[in-house]
Motif scaffolding. Sequence first.
Motif, short mmCIF file in Angstrom:
data_model
loop_
_atom_site.label_atom_id
_atom_site.label_comp_id
_atom_site.label_asym_id
_atom_site.label_seq_id
_atom_site.Cartn_x
_atom_site.Cartn_y
_atom_site.Cartn_z
N VAL A 6 0.60 -1.43 0.22
CA VAL A 6 -0.22 0.16 0.57
C VAL A 6 0.97 1.84 0.20
N PHE A 7 1.17 2.19 -1.27
CA PHE A 7 1.30 3.62 -1.07
C PHE A 7 0.70 4.64 -1.08
N ALA A 8 0.61 5.76 -0.39
CA ALA A 8 -0.48 6.73 -0.34
C ALA A 8 0.80 8.15 -0.81
N GLU A 9 0.37 8.97 -1.69
CA GLU A 9 0.95 9.88 -2.07
C GLU A 9 2.12 9.59 -2.59
N HIS A 10 2.66 9.19 -2.08
CA HIS A 10 3.47 8.86 -2.94
C HIS A 10 3.60 7.93 -4.57
N SER A 69 -0.65 5.90 9.39
CA SER A 69 -2.14 5.25 9.67
C SER A 69 -3.53 5.87 8.33
N LEU A 70 -4.25 4.39 7.95
CA LEU A 70 -5.17 4.62 7.51
C LEU A 70 -6.31 4.45 7.67
N PRO A 71 -7.66 4.35 7.12
CA PRO A 71 -8.72 3.88 7.44
C PRO A 71 -8.52 2.33 6.44
N TRP A 72 -9.16 1.17 6.99
CA TRP A 72 -9.40 0.35 5.37
C TRP A 72 -10.85 -0.53 6.06
N PRO A 73 -11.06 -0.42 4.74
CA PRO A 73 -10.12 -0.83 2.95
C PRO A 73 -9.91 0.43 2.01
N GLU A 74 -10.64 1.69 2.87
CA GLU A 74 -10.35 2.97 1.98
C GLU A 74 -8.95 2.94 2.05
N GLY A 75 -7.98 2.85 2.88
CA GLY A 75 -6.49 3.45 2.66
C GLY A 75 -6.30 2.63 0.98
N MET A 76 -6.95 1.58 0.96
CA MET A 76 -5.83 1.19 -0.55
C MET A 76 -6.33 1.64 -1.66
N ASP A 117 -6.23 4.71 -2.96
CA ASP A 117 -5.29 5.28 -4.24
C ASP A 117 -4.68 4.94 -5.32
N VAL A 118 -3.75 3.37 -4.07
CA VAL A 118 -2.99 2.72 -4.95
C VAL A 118 -3.67 1.80 -6.32
N TYR A 119 -4.89 1.34 -5.42
CA TYR A 119 -5.20 0.16 -6.78
C TYR A 119 -6.04 0.83 -7.45
N GLY A 120 -6.08 1.92 -7.65
CA GLY A 120 -6.85 2.96 -8.64
C GLY A 120 -5.75 3.23 -9.50
N TYR A 121 -4.70 3.52 -8.74
CA TYR A 121 -3.43 3.88 -9.38
C TYR A 121 -2.24 2.51 -10.56
#
Length: 372
Positions: free
Chosen positions: A267-271, A305-312, A314-318
């Motif tokens: 899982v990535f976010a921002e980067h 920390s990110l809520p799950w499964p919302e935290g994935m 962005d990376v899934y969309g990319y």
Amino acid sequence: MVKPRICGGAYTSGQQKRGKRWCAMIELVLTVCLAGDPAVCAKRMLPRTAVVSQMECEASAGARIEAWQMQHPDLRIAKQACETPDIAPLPVTEIADGIWMHKGLHEIPTPQNAGDLANIGFVVGQHAIAVIDAGGSRDVAERLLAAIRQVSDLPVEYLVLTHMHPDHMMGASLFMDMGAQILGHENLPAALASRAETYQANYGRLIGSQRMILSDAVPVEALTTGIAEIDLGGRFLHLAQTPTAHTDNDLRLFDDLTATLWAGDLVFAEHTPALDGSITGWLSVLDDLRASKADRVVPGHGPVSLPWPEGMRDVYGYLAAIAQETRAAIKQGESLSVAITHVGESQRDKWLLFDEFNARNATAAYTELEWE
């Protein structure tokens, strides 16, 4: 809920916020120089698994230095002392009961940032501590240990490496020197062995020869089955291998006590994500993880920390966009050199370090998907 044993007495949030040093760190500190270039030196801790006194440190220093020097003939010790290291602890945040995280920088490695690029942290049980990823250099790992000792004097018994990339594991030698058990995916030893020389040369060029002193890959105890369990006392960490995804050696963790999923670079976010495995495999792993009973996820990069499964999301969309655009380019008969000029451009505004990573991701996706 289990409250970790805190140095100096009972824990209060106010004391932690004031940054009070609860554990007196007395460590064996060496000034280490390259045998081939004595002008290149760095101070390095040679720590014990648990907190020791000044007397205990001094009593064992000679034997420890002798054993250590035999393992490092390429280094010379210029000075040695048992003292409180002059090290700035990494800033850490308690994201859930007993889980402390440091947020890595969204930068490329430099001598100034010492490879402090990945989210790393530690989990405190009633009897022991597990560190999750060691950071991008020995400097970063030592600052993480200083942060640990602001929280607890419990022994650091485990280091879990989520995968092979340098920003997550180049500080591992610190924990090896401590005697911690170092765990990883069954494919991790082979992955590190095949890349060790390249990592040493390329990463060393980025962070500099001084930062590279004792920053290197170390032997890993690979999981012999798909899952394993660590007992820290009052809490269990579950380790699970994944099929090829971000890499071919991704390991994830789950903490029962707080329902926290530690995903590493799955899982990535921002980067901007970095694809070094299989794009179809990565999407499949995320699909499987979606059903996890986690309350939160710790990504390898981004917020700690990110809520799950919302935290994935962005990376899934990319990844889904890269896969879709790559398949369209292949269907149109575009060559790799043409496809990588535009694949992923729809995602540019959503990610940092896009130019540093996207073309490589598009290349990896193309070479995989052209054989579908």
